[in-house]
Design a protein around this motif. Structure first.
Motif, PDB file in Angstrom:
ATOM      1  N   LYS A 166       0.829  -1.209   0.000  1.00 27.31           N
ATOM      2  CA  LYS A 166       0.000   0.000   0.000  1.00 27.31           C
ATOM      3  C   LYS A 166       0.862   1.258   0.000  1.00 27.31           C
ATOM      4  O   LYS A 166       0.579   2.234  -0.705  1.00 27.31           O
ATOM      5  CB  LYS A 166      -0.924   0.013   1.219  1.00 27.31           C
ATOM      6  N   CYS A 167       1.941   1.248   0.789  1.00 29.12           N
ATOM      7  CA  CYS A 167       2.855   2.395   0.828  1.00 29.12           C
ATOM      8  C   CYS A 167       3.557   2.581  -0.517  1.00 29.12           C
ATOM      9  O   CYS A 167       3.712   3.705  -0.998  1.00 29.12           O
ATOM     10  CB  CYS A 167       3.892   2.217   1.927  1.00 29.12           C
ATOM     11  N   LEU A 168       4.000   1.484  -1.120  1.00 30.60           N
ATOM     12  CA  LEU A 168       4.704   1.571  -2.403  1.00 30.60           C
ATOM     13  C   LEU A 168       3.790   2.075  -3.509  1.00 30.60           C
ATOM     14  O   LEU A 168       4.222   2.825  -4.397  1.00 30.60           O
ATOM     15  CB  LEU A 168       5.289   0.209  -2.784  1.00 30.60           C
ATOM     16  N   LEU A 169       2.517   1.678  -3.479  1.00 33.87           N
ATOM     17  CA  LEU A 169       1.571   2.168  -4.481  1.00 33.87           C
ATOM     18  C   LEU A 169       1.275   3.648  -4.295  1.00 33.87           C
ATOM     19  O   LEU A 169       0.963   4.339  -5.259  1.00 33.87           O
ATOM     20  CB  LEU A 169       0.274   1.358  -4.430  1.00 33.87           C
ATOM     21  N   CYS A 170       1.378   4.127  -3.073  1.00 37.40           N
ATOM     22  CA  CYS A 170       1.219   5.566  -2.833  1.00 37.40           C
ATOM     23  C   CYS A 170       2.403   6.335  -3.414  1.00 37.40           C
ATOM     24  O   CYS A 170       2.244   7.446  -3.911  1.00 37.40           O
ATOM     25  CB  CYS A 170       1.078   5.824  -1.340  1.00 37.40           C
ATOM     26  N   LEU A 171       3.597   5.724  -3.372  1.00 39.93           N
ATOM     27  CA  LEU A 171       4.786   6.360  -3.953  1.00 39.93           C
ATOM     28  C   LEU A 171       4.754   6.345  -5.476  1.00 39.93           C
ATOM     29  O   LEU A 171       4.987   7.362  -6.120  1.00 39.93           O
ATOM     30  CB  LEU A 171       6.054   5.635  -3.488  1.00 39.93           C
ATOM     31  N   ASN A 172       4.485   5.171  -6.059  1.00 42.80           N
ATOM     32  CA  ASN A 172       4.557   5.005  -7.509  1.00 42.80           C
ATOM     33  C   ASN A 172       3.448   4.053  -7.944  1.00 42.80           C
ATOM     34  O   ASN A 172       3.492   2.864  -7.632  1.00 42.80           O
ATOM     35  CB  ASN A 172       5.930   4.442  -7.903  1.00 42.80           C
ATOM     36  N   ASP A 173       2.474   4.567  -8.677  1.00 38.82           N
ATOM     37  CA  ASP A 173       1.353   3.742  -9.126  1.00 38.82           C
ATOM     38  C   ASP A 173       1.703   2.939 -10.374  1.00 38.82           C
ATOM     39  O   ASP A 173       0.932   2.081 -10.794  1.00 38.82           O
ATOM     40  CB  ASP A 173       0.129   4.621  -9.386  1.00 38.82           C
ATOM     41  N   GLY A 174       2.875   3.162 -10.954  1.00 39.52           N
ATOM     42  CA  GLY A 174       3.294   2.439 -12.154  1.00 39.52           C
ATOM     43  C   GLY A 174       3.666   0.986 -11.897  1.00 39.52           C
ATOM     44  O   GLY A 174       3.718   0.175 -12.824  1.00 39.52           O
ATOM     45  N   ILE A 175       3.924   0.629 -10.633  1.00 44.50           N
ATOM     46  CA  ILE A 175       4.282  -0.752 -10.304  1.00 44.50           C
ATOM     47  C   ILE A 175       3.056  -1.608 -10.030  1.00 44.50           C
ATOM     48  O   ILE A 175       3.179  -2.792  -9.737  1.00 44.50           O
ATOM     49  CB  ILE A 175       5.237  -0.803  -9.085  1.00 44.50           C
ATOM     50  N   ARG A 176       1.886  -1.026 -10.159  1.00 47.81           N
ATOM     51  CA  ARG A 176       0.631  -1.739  -9.885  1.00 47.81           C
ATOM     52  C   ARG A 176       0.452  -3.010 -10.719  1.00 47.81           C
ATOM     53  O   ARG A 176       0.082  -4.053 -10.167  1.00 47.81           O
ATOM     54  CB  ARG A 176      -0.552  -0.794 -10.068  1.00 47.81           C
ATOM     55  N   PRO A 177       0.694  -3.004 -12.047  1.00 50.36           N
ATOM     56  CA  PRO A 177       0.508  -4.242 -12.830  1.00 50.36           C
ATOM     57  C   PRO A 177       1.434  -5.382 -12.403  1.00 50.36           C
ATOM     58  O   PRO A 177       1.032  -6.547 -12.415  1.00 50.36           O
ATOM     59  CB  PRO A 177       0.809  -3.820 -14.269  1.00 50.36           C
ATOM     60  N   ILE A 178       2.653  -5.048 -12.000  1.00 52.04           N
ATOM     61  CA  ILE A 178       3.600  -6.075 -11.561  1.00 52.04           C
ATOM     62  C   ILE A 178       3.109  -6.719 -10.262  1.00 52.04           C
ATOM     63  O   ILE A 178       3.128  -7.942 -10.111  1.00 52.04           O
ATOM     64  CB  ILE A 178       5.000  -5.466 -11.351  1.00 52.04           C
ATOM     65  N   LEU A 179       2.665  -5.889  -9.315  1.00 53.66           N
ATOM     66  CA  LEU A 179       2.197  -6.402  -8.034  1.00 53.66           C
ATOM     67  C   LEU A 179       0.878  -7.149  -8.167  1.00 53.66           C
ATOM     68  O   LEU A 179       0.640  -8.138  -7.481  1.00 53.66           O
ATOM     69  CB  LEU A 179       2.064  -5.258  -7.033  1.00 53.66           C
ATOM     70  N   LYS A 180       0.019  -6.668  -9.079  1.00 47.93           N
ATOM     71  CA  LYS A 180      -1.278  -7.324  -9.269  1.00 47.93           C
ATOM     72  C   LYS A 180      -1.107  -8.697  -9.912  1.00 47.93           C
ATOM     73  O   LYS A 180      -1.839  -9.636  -9.602  1.00 47.93           O
ATOM     74  CB  LYS A 180      -2.184  -6.445 -10.113  1.00 47.93           C
ATOM     75  N   ALA A 181      -0.131  -8.832 -10.813  1.00 50.08           N
ATOM     76  CA  ALA A 181       0.118 -10.120 -11.464  1.00 50.08           C
ATOM     77  C   ALA A 181       0.589 -11.171 -10.458  1.00 50.08           C
ATOM     78  O   ALA A 181       0.355 -12.367 -10.653  1.00 50.08           O
ATOM     79  CB  ALA A 181       1.151  -9.954 -12.570  1.00 50.08           C
ATOM     80  N   ASN A 182       1.227 -10.746  -9.383  1.00 49.73           N
ATOM     81  CA  ASN A 182       1.716 -11.673  -8.354  1.00 49.73           C
ATOM     82  C   ASN A 182       0.786 -11.767  -7.140  1.00 49.73           C
ATOM     83  O   ASN A 182       1.177 -12.315  -6.107  1.00 49.73           O
ATOM     84  CB  ASN A 182       3.114 -11.248  -7.898  1.00 49.73           C
ATOM     85  N   ASN A 183      -0.433 -11.207  -7.250  1.00 49.26           N
ATOM     86  CA  ASN A 183      -1.450 -11.247  -6.182  1.00 49.26           C
ATOM     87  C   ASN A 183      -0.976 -10.616  -4.871  1.00 49.26           C
ATOM     88  O   ASN A 183      -1.264 -11.131  -3.794  1.00 49.26           O
ATOM     89  CB  ASN A 183      -1.928 -12.677  -5.917  1.00 49.26           C
ATOM     90  N   TYR A 184      -0.257  -9.524  -4.934  1.00 53.74           N
ATOM     91  CA  TYR A 184       0.178  -8.838  -3.724  1.00 53.74           C
ATOM     92  C   TYR A 184      -0.787  -7.733  -3.308  1.00 53.74           C
ATOM     93  O   TYR A 184      -0.711  -7.242  -2.191  1.00 53.74           O
ATOM     94  CB  TYR A 184       1.569  -8.243  -3.902  1.00 53.74           C
ATOM     95  N   ILE A 185      -1.681  -7.337  -4.196  1.00 56.08           N
ATOM     96  CA  ILE A 185      -2.584  -6.234  -3.899  1.00 56.08           C
ATOM     97  C   ILE A 185      -3.873  -6.745  -3.251  1.00 56.08           C
ATOM     98  O   ILE A 185      -4.444  -6.091  -2.397  1.00 56.08           O
ATOM     99  CB  ILE A 185      -2.900  -5.442  -5.185  1.00 56.08           C
ATOM    100  N   THR A 186      -4.315  -7.932  -3.628  1.00 55.79           N
ATOM    101  CA  THR A 186      -5.588  -8.445  -3.133  1.00 55.79           C
ATOM    102  C   THR A 186      -5.475  -8.854  -1.662  1.00 55.79           C
ATOM    103  O   THR A 186      -4.471  -9.414  -1.235  1.00 55.79           O
ATOM    104  CB  THR A 186      -6.045  -9.667  -3.951  1.00 55.79           C
ATOM    105  N   THR A 187      -6.525  -8.564  -0.914  1.00 56.04           N
ATOM    106  CA  THR A 187      -6.564  -8.938   0.494  1.00 56.04           C
ATOM    107  C   THR A 187      -7.280 -10.274   0.633  1.00 56.04           C
ATOM    108  O   THR A 187      -8.164 -10.604  -0.146  1.00 56.04           O
ATOM    109  CB  THR A 187      -7.303  -7.878   1.329  1.00 56.04           C
ATOM    110  N   ASP A 188      -6.904 -11.039   1.626  1.00 57.55           N
ATOM    111  CA  ASP A 188      -7.516 -12.327   1.886  1.00 57.55           C
ATOM    112  C   ASP A 188      -8.405 -12.179   3.103  1.00 57.55           C
ATOM    113  O   ASP A 188      -7.915 -11.944   4.216  1.00 57.55           O
ATOM    114  CB  ASP A 188      -6.414 -13.366   2.127  1.00 57.55           C
ATOM    115  N   CYS A 189      -9.713 -12.295   2.921  1.00 49.50           N
ATOM    116  CA  CYS A 189     -10.654 -12.015   4.007  1.00 49.50           C
ATOM    117  C   CYS A 189     -11.031 -13.256   4.805  1.00 49.50           C
ATOM    118  O   CYS A 189     -11.891 -13.184   5.684  1.00 49.50           O
ATOM    119  CB  CYS A 189     -11.903 -11.359   3.448  1.00 49.50           C
ATOM    120  N   ARG A 190     -10.403 -14.391   4.539  1.00 52.27           N
ATOM    121  CA  ARG A 190     -10.778 -15.618   5.243  1.00 52.27           C
ATOM    122  C   ARG A 190     -10.284 -15.599   6.685  1.00 52.27           C
ATOM    123  O   ARG A 190      -9.139 -15.247   6.958  1.00 52.27           O
ATOM    124  CB  ARG A 190     -10.180 -16.837   4.539  1.00 52.27           C
TER     125      ARG A 190
END
Length: 135
Positions: A90-114
């Motif tokens: 979350k902090c890194l996305l606040c710094l640079n939103d350009g890394i979003r596709p890389i993090l999303k491809a590795n499932n680092y952005i999604t939260t696990d609600c279980r």
């Protein structure tokens, strides 16, 4: 997008996984500093799984010049590592939103609600029953 706040060059974010909650503050620095619960020599930092989960984000973005202070409570070692990783993302996305596709491809952005299902009255566990006797 996320509830992050910036104050004096530091980016603050919090995240959770199961019952663990992590509060992280991050800023750019000349060298990599990672402190957990105000202790440099924390037992969790020597655990290879914990280190892999928390440091894999920086290997993906190929950038290691951060100073990170994490305060984590509750849960086990693995859920604490996932909570710290999500708060750092979350902090890194606040710094640079350009890394979003890389993090999303590795499932680092999604939260696990279980979370663990609660125990019910008249049962041994949440779904397991006592042995049934006909006679």
């Amino acid at each position: 997008m996320y509830k992050t706040r910036t104050c004096d060059g530091w980016i603050h974010a919090s995240a959770g996984k199961k019952t663990s909650v992590a509060k992280v503050k991050l800023c750019l620095n000349n060298k990599f500093v990672f402190v957990i619960n105000n202790s440099v020599n924390d037992n969790r930092k020597h655990d290879p799984l914990f280190k892999f989960i928390t440091h894999n984000v920086f290997d993906l973005i190929r950038h290691n010049n951060f100073q990170i202070f994490a305060d984590v409570k509750g849960g086990g070692i693995t859920s604490q590592a996932h909570a710290i990783r999500l708060a750092v993302v979350k902090c890194l996305l606040c710094l640079n939103d350009g890394i979003r596709p890389i993090l999303k491809a590795n499932n680092y952005i999604t939260t696990d609600c279980r979370i663990v299902e609660r125990k019910k009255y008249g049962h041994r566990k949440s779904r397991k029953s006592y042995q049934f006797s006909k006679r």
